[in-house]
Scaffold this motif. Sequence first.
Motif, PDB file in Angstrom:
ATOM      1  N   ALA A  36       0.926  -1.333   0.213  1.00 61.79           N
ATOM      2  CA  ALA A  36       0.059   0.147  -0.002  1.00 61.79           C
ATOM      3  C   ALA A  36       1.006   1.355  -0.116  1.00 61.79           C
ATOM      4  CB  ALA A  36      -1.019   0.009   1.391  1.00 61.79           C
ATOM      5  N   ARG A  37       2.129   1.104   0.490  1.00 60.73           N
ATOM      6  CA  ARG A  37       2.883   2.430   0.638  1.00 60.73           C
ATOM      7  C   ARG A  37       3.434   2.653  -0.849  1.00 60.73           C
ATOM      8  NH1 ARG A  37       5.833   0.848   4.502  1.00 60.73           N
ATOM      9  NH2 ARG A  37       4.715   1.980   6.040  1.00 60.73           N
ATOM     10  N   TYR A  38       3.806   1.685  -1.781  1.00 57.17           N
ATOM     11  CA  TYR A  38       4.046   1.810  -3.140  1.00 57.17           C
ATOM     12  C   TYR A  38       2.742   2.412  -3.816  1.00 57.17           C
ATOM     13  CZ  TYR A  38       4.735   0.951  -7.968  1.00 57.17           C
ATOM     14  OH  TYR A  38       4.747   1.100  -9.424  1.00 57.17           O
ATOM     15  N   VAL A  39       1.534   2.109  -3.515  1.00 57.95           N
ATOM     16  CA  VAL A  39       0.279   2.943  -4.184  1.00 57.95           C
ATOM     17  C   VAL A  39       0.313   4.298  -3.751  1.00 57.95           C
ATOM     18  CG1 VAL A  39      -2.213   2.678  -4.236  1.00 57.95           C
ATOM     19  CG2 VAL A  39      -0.748   0.747  -4.367  1.00 57.95           C
ATOM     20  N   ARG A  40       0.567   4.582  -2.577  1.00 58.65           N
ATOM     21  CA  ARG A  40       0.676   5.768  -1.985  1.00 58.65           C
ATOM     22  C   ARG A  40       1.601   6.812  -2.681  1.00 58.65           C
ATOM     23  NH1 ARG A  40       3.711   8.274   1.689  1.00 58.65           N
ATOM     24  NH2 ARG A  40       4.432   6.300   2.643  1.00 58.65           N
ATOM     25  N   ASN A  41       2.804   5.949  -2.911  1.00 54.21           N
ATOM     26  CA  ASN A  41       3.832   6.697  -3.567  1.00 54.21           C
ATOM     27  C   ASN A  41       3.321   7.204  -5.054  1.00 54.21           C
ATOM     28  OD1 ASN A  41       5.505   7.087  -1.441  1.00 54.21           O
ATOM     29  ND2 ASN A  41       6.540   5.238  -2.165  1.00 54.21           N
ATOM     30  N   VAL A  42       2.672   6.337  -5.746  1.00 58.31           N
ATOM     31  CA  VAL A  42       2.165   6.381  -6.912  1.00 58.31           C
ATOM     32  C   VAL A  42       0.996   7.561  -6.999  1.00 58.31           C
ATOM     33  CG1 VAL A  42       0.601   5.511  -8.902  1.00 58.31           C
ATOM     34  CG2 VAL A  42       2.474   3.978  -7.957  1.00 58.31           C
ATOM     35  N   LEU A  43       0.219   7.715  -6.202  1.00 55.68           N
ATOM     36  CA  LEU A  43      -0.829   8.688  -5.997  1.00 55.68           C
ATOM     37  C   LEU A  43      -0.109  10.034  -5.618  1.00 55.68           C
ATOM     38  CD1 LEU A  43      -3.764   9.589  -5.528  1.00 55.68           C
ATOM     39  CD2 LEU A  43      -3.598   8.920  -3.196  1.00 55.68           C
ATOM     40  N   GLU A  44       0.732  10.248  -4.645  1.00 56.95           N
ATOM     41  CA  GLU A  44       1.494  11.330  -4.457  1.00 56.95           C
ATOM     42  C   GLU A  44       2.077  11.995  -5.813  1.00 56.95           C
ATOM     43  OE1 GLU A  44       4.429  10.504  -1.364  1.00 56.95           O
ATOM     44  OE2 GLU A  44       2.764  10.982   0.289  1.00 56.95           O
ATOM     45  N   ALA A  45       2.798  11.023  -6.460  1.00 56.68           N
ATOM     46  CA  ALA A  45       3.292  11.563  -7.785  1.00 56.68           C
ATOM     47  C   ALA A  45       2.176  11.993  -8.743  1.00 56.68           C
ATOM     48  CB  ALA A  45       3.974  10.246  -8.328  1.00 56.68           C
ATOM     49  N   ALA A  46       1.056  11.222  -8.589  1.00 59.61           N
ATOM     50  CA  ALA A  46      -0.089  11.376  -9.511  1.00 59.61           C
ATOM     51  C   ALA A  46      -0.606  12.902  -9.180  1.00 59.61           C
ATOM     52  CB  ALA A  46      -1.086  10.574  -9.649  1.00 59.61           C
ATOM     53  N   ILE A  47      -0.825  13.115  -7.953  1.00 59.13           N
ATOM     54  CA  ILE A  47      -0.987  14.485  -7.507  1.00 59.13           C
ATOM     55  C   ILE A  47      -0.262  15.654  -8.074  1.00 59.13           C
ATOM     56  CG2 ILE A  47      -1.514  15.930  -5.642  1.00 59.13           C
ATOM     57  CD1 ILE A  47      -2.497  13.769  -3.846  1.00 59.13           C
ATOM     58  N   GLY A  48       1.171  15.422  -8.013  1.00 55.59           N
ATOM     59  CA  GLY A  48       1.902  16.444  -8.363  1.00 55.59           C
ATOM     60  C   GLY A  48       1.973  16.647 -10.050  1.00 55.59           C
ATOM     61  N   ARG A  49       1.650  15.508 -10.764  1.00 56.81           N
ATOM     62  CA  ARG A  49       1.387  15.400 -12.262  1.00 56.81           C
ATOM     63  C   ARG A  49       0.265  16.299 -12.617  1.00 56.81           C
ATOM     64  NH1 ARG A  49       4.719  12.346 -15.645  1.00 56.81           N
ATOM     65  NH2 ARG A  49       6.484  11.536 -14.915  1.00 56.81           N
ATOM     66  N   HIS A  50      -0.643  15.927 -11.856  1.00 54.89           N
ATOM     67  CA  HIS A  50      -1.958  16.592 -12.294  1.00 54.89           C
ATOM     68  C   HIS A  50      -1.968  17.735 -11.941  1.00 54.89           C
ATOM     69  CE1 HIS A  50      -5.736  18.234 -10.455  1.00 54.89           C
ATOM     70  NE2 HIS A  50      -6.293  17.383 -11.325  1.00 54.89           N
ATOM     71  N   ALA A  51      -1.444  18.240 -11.030  1.00 55.16           N
ATOM     72  CA  ALA A  51      -1.155  19.902 -10.768  1.00 55.16           C
ATOM     73  C   ALA A  51      -0.257  20.451 -11.646  1.00 55.16           C
ATOM     74  CB  ALA A  51      -0.508  20.189  -9.475  1.00 55.16           C
ATOM     75  N   TRP A  52       0.667  19.830 -12.125  1.00 49.73           N
ATOM     76  CA  TRP A  52       1.756  20.405 -13.205  1.00 49.73           C
ATOM     77  C   TRP A  52       0.996  20.178 -14.541  1.00 49.73           C
ATOM     78  CZ3 TRP A  52       6.559  22.164 -13.374  1.00 49.73           C
ATOM     79  CH2 TRP A  52       7.354  22.471 -14.636  1.00 49.73           C
ATOM     80  N   ARG A  53      -0.017  19.406 -14.878  1.00 46.98           N
ATOM     81  CA  ARG A  53      -0.534  19.484 -16.220  1.00 46.98           C
ATOM     82  C   ARG A  53      -1.685  20.495 -16.200  1.00 46.98           C
ATOM     83  NH1 ARG A  53      -5.403  16.649 -16.715  1.00 46.98           N
ATOM     84  NH2 ARG A  53      -5.014  15.317 -14.863  1.00 46.98           N
ATOM     85  N   LEU A  54      -2.021  20.969 -15.151  1.00 42.10           N
ATOM     86  CA  LEU A  54      -2.920  21.997 -15.135  1.00 42.10           C
ATOM     87  C   LEU A  54      -2.348  23.691 -14.852  1.00 42.10           C
ATOM     88  CD1 LEU A  54      -6.177  20.607 -12.867  1.00 42.10           C
ATOM     89  CD2 LEU A  54      -5.867  20.822 -15.388  1.00 42.10           C
ATOM     90  N   ARG A  55      -0.891  23.662 -14.763  1.00 43.82           N
ATOM     91  CA  ARG A  55      -0.414  24.753 -14.274  1.00 43.82           C
ATOM     92  C   ARG A  55      -0.727  25.848 -15.313  1.00 43.82           C
ATOM     93  NH1 ARG A  55       2.780  21.759 -17.531  1.00 43.82           N
ATOM     94  NH2 ARG A  55       4.165  22.644 -19.200  1.00 43.82           N
ATOM     95  N   GLU A  56      -1.220  25.713 -16.494  1.00 41.43           N
ATOM     96  CA  GLU A  56      -1.512  26.804 -17.294  1.00 41.43           C
ATOM     97  C   GLU A  56      -2.871  27.114 -17.586  1.00 41.43           C
ATOM     98  OE1 GLU A  56       0.895  26.385 -20.963  1.00 41.43           O
ATOM     99  OE2 GLU A  56       2.783  26.706 -19.895  1.00 41.43           O
ATOM    100  N   VAL A  57      -3.720  26.349 -16.947  1.00 38.18           N
ATOM    101  CA  VAL A  57      -5.302  26.289 -17.119  1.00 38.18           C
ATOM    102  C   VAL A  57      -5.733  27.568 -16.126  1.00 38.18           C
ATOM    103  CG1 VAL A  57      -7.409  25.311 -17.013  1.00 38.18           C
ATOM    104  CG2 VAL A  57      -5.192  23.966 -17.746  1.00 38.18           C
TER     105      VAL A  57
END
Length: 507
Positions: free
Chosen positions: A437-458
Amino acid sequence: MTLKEALDALSALATTAGIDPAVARAEGESLAATVAGPARGAYVDWCAETGHGTAEDFTTAASRGRRYRVAQTPAMASLASSGSAHAAAYAQALSDVALAGSFLGEENARSIGNAATAAAAQLGGSPGQVAPMTTREHVPGVADHFLQQVMEQSRIVRDKLAALEGTQIVRDPGAGLVETDPIQTAPPPETPAAPEAPKAPKAEEPQEPEKPATSVEELLAELDDLVGLTDVKAEIHRQAAVLRVEGLRAKAGLEGLTITRHLIFNGNPGTGKTTVARLVAGIYRALGLLSKGQLVEVDRSELVAGYLGQTAMKTADIVKSAIGGVLFIDEAYSLAGDQYGQEAIDTLVKEMEDHRGDLVVIVAGYPLPMAVFIGQNPGLESRFRTEINFPDYTDDELVAIFDVMATGAQYDAGEGVQDRLRELLSQVERGPSFGNARYVRNVLEAAIGRHAWRLREVDAPTLEQLRLLLAEDLAPPAEVVEPFTEMEEPVSDVPDVQTESAAEEQS
């Protein structure tokens, strides 16, 4: 708010709540360090804000604080388990510390993701829940783009915080913040006071009653709501039933066997051992076996000192903080093999005997090393007779855990996200060091950052965009720690992310 200001506010609130401000500050420093871990140069800022002098201080604090990204600090857990009226404000102060930690060093999305999960854990939600964000003075840079998006998402959590004073919050690691019936307080006046009538001074207002303790049935229901762990749940139910009956027999004046309450949790990292330990602490308190029910989680570094003779005092201090609750020793087998660890074990055995009526110890780690560890010491072998084995999660269970975490974080998994996660799981090597589950949490944390980066110019993202995670946001296993190294943007515009310590993945 700077980290120093956040730590000062936390210390002041700790004094009001009856917590040693030095303990609170140390926990806050560790929380900020583990949040800031991915940021280049973070240790320099951390040292300047905390008064510590070396990178080793930062590394030690980050290692100690890694558990605070998934669980409440001991001080926060103590306030929550006792139903303290200060719990909500203290959780907010810790979330402010987490946010301040995300600004240390070169700003990057991974630190924001860490802050989100850490603050959510302190608020009692599931790992990955969005943290309450406060405003700060504008600092030009790419990080501000995604920070604004995170702040937008935090409004829901702030609303929940505002309702904490009148709402009981049930800590369910599998379901995020769960609101139950509001606590009944004195009803408000039927009619508002006349405009000219002054309000009564706050000092004369009635104190809010403490929240009722969670019952055994509610805690067992929380246990049953966890993903997987079928055999673990059955054993905890059996332990609760046996201890309940023994308690009733004792009240009735009947003789009974002395049942050892200390437990061994065998399992690989991320298999839910800490989560279950926290529920066990609450169950034992509800059964009247413990006076407080807090969980104090430590490892070797927090028990062993640098010189012989100091370890005994250090271990005794840790045990003292756990009296009335559960002392959870992760990777306990690491205490074996040298004189320093033996000193900690000898002290622990003595303290367990001295406080056997109001202290439970749970030791955890890999199955084989734990068997060797317990078998080497007669004092431990006689006190730890119950073993509970935590199996690795299946892919289906890990996908379900990801969905629970994402939902608790106010995110929606878009089409293809589950398939992408299954693809990642099929590629990662499984073994004793796999994080589950810690691996999955790390994936989610990275996804949260990528999601924010993807919306940086919106400029004005819709609610759907703010919530929606796409398959492209999920990083492959090699990029979970360094999720921003292969983007289309120029490298000079992308925040550097340092590799987190192996302890973060192995814990």
